[in-house]
Design an enzyme around this catalytic site. Sequence first.
Site, PDB file in Angstrom:
ATOM      1  N   SER A  47      -8.673  -0.871   7.312  1.00 24.46           N
ATOM      2  CA  SER A  47      -8.559  -1.091   8.226  1.00 24.46           C
ATOM      3  C   SER A  47      -6.800  -1.026   8.704  1.00 24.46           C
ATOM      4  O   SER A  47      -6.668  -1.237  10.067  1.00 24.46           O
ATOM      5  CB  SER A  47      -8.662  -2.829   8.046  1.00 24.46           C
ATOM      6  OG  SER A  47      -7.573  -3.306   6.678  1.00 24.46           O
ATOM      7  N   LYS A  79       0.893  -1.209  -0.029  1.00 21.56           N
ATOM      8  CA  LYS A  79       0.294  -0.271   0.038  1.00 21.56           C
ATOM      9  C   LYS A  79       1.222   1.322  -0.259  1.00 21.56           C
ATOM     10  O   LYS A  79       0.576   2.156  -0.057  1.00 21.56           O
ATOM     11  CB  LYS A  79      -1.154  -0.200   1.239  1.00 21.56           C
ATOM     12  CG  LYS A  79      -1.754  -0.761   0.922  1.00 21.56           C
ATOM     13  CD  LYS A  79      -3.211  -0.788   0.538  1.00 21.56           C
ATOM     14  CE  LYS A  79      -4.373  -1.948   0.418  1.00 21.56           C
ATOM     15  NZ  LYS A  79      -5.633  -0.861  -0.340  1.00 21.56           N
TER      16      LYS A  79
END
Length: 317
Positions: free
Chosen positions: A80, A55
Amino acid sequence: MTGTVPTRATIEAAHALVKPYIHHTPVFTSQFLNELSGAELYFKCENLQKIGAFKARGGLNAVLSLSAEQLANGVITHSSGNHAQAIAFSAQKVGAKCYIVMPDNSPKVKIAAVEGYGATITFCKNTPEDRQGTVDEIVARTGATFIHPFNNYEVITGQATAAKELIEDLTVTLDAIIAPVGGGGLLSGTALSAKYFSPHTQVYAGEPEGAADAVLSFRSDKIEKAPYVNTIADGLLTYLGDKTFPIIKAEVTDIFTVSDEEIIQAMRYLWERMKIVVEPSGAVSTAAVLKNKAVFEGKKVGIIISGGNVDLGRLPF
């Protein structure tokens, strides 16, 4: 921001943009897992990436692509954990304020990491609707620029750089690459990199049975919600977006589902045999290859290990 489907040129530009801030992660092999799968496996270890997950690539590309005006009131996202860390890390690099909306059941290790990058966290219930609703409230109050975890072309373009590196680092031509799928940012980026940099390579996805919306969408030709959402792979608890889905539908060969038990077994193999820390979501691709030996047997297969941010106090084995 380009606001268009990533091209070969924009993926190359994104790679140049994020390179100074990321790790060029290694590609590992395992004789044990080769023998177990009957395939020649090449593991792209994004668990060893900055912030512990792929990410970082998409977050950095999105934040670094913003104008000074867009950064002035800060940036915001919901996640999350791994995308949250990516945006917090990226905002810190450019000196921008950062607001993160996290589900109230997010792993403690991910919450602590986001706090460590100086972001302001707001907790919400773990549904896409609650996440987005909370973000909208904060944007109305602060004017922060929203960066979606996956349904954003700059994010997708950044995620594509992982598969680009994998393809370029190998002296062999891969028959297949498999990535996990939640919202589809990594999978759509992976599929585009294969299309542009290794056209012979087919792209597959692994998805938890307990959050099997992508495979439903893939079969029905429209974005579906999972019939139930319950999986150990917390990073994949979301459904596809209107930017990721068309790319996946056009460029991905197939999507395979795996049970939590199969995810845990793959996770255990990666820990024990390869000596690497992998989170449940990061083990999904490996689990899918081991479950579908007939598809991958005798082939050269790239496996993207998406992350390693696991709560050591809650290991499933």
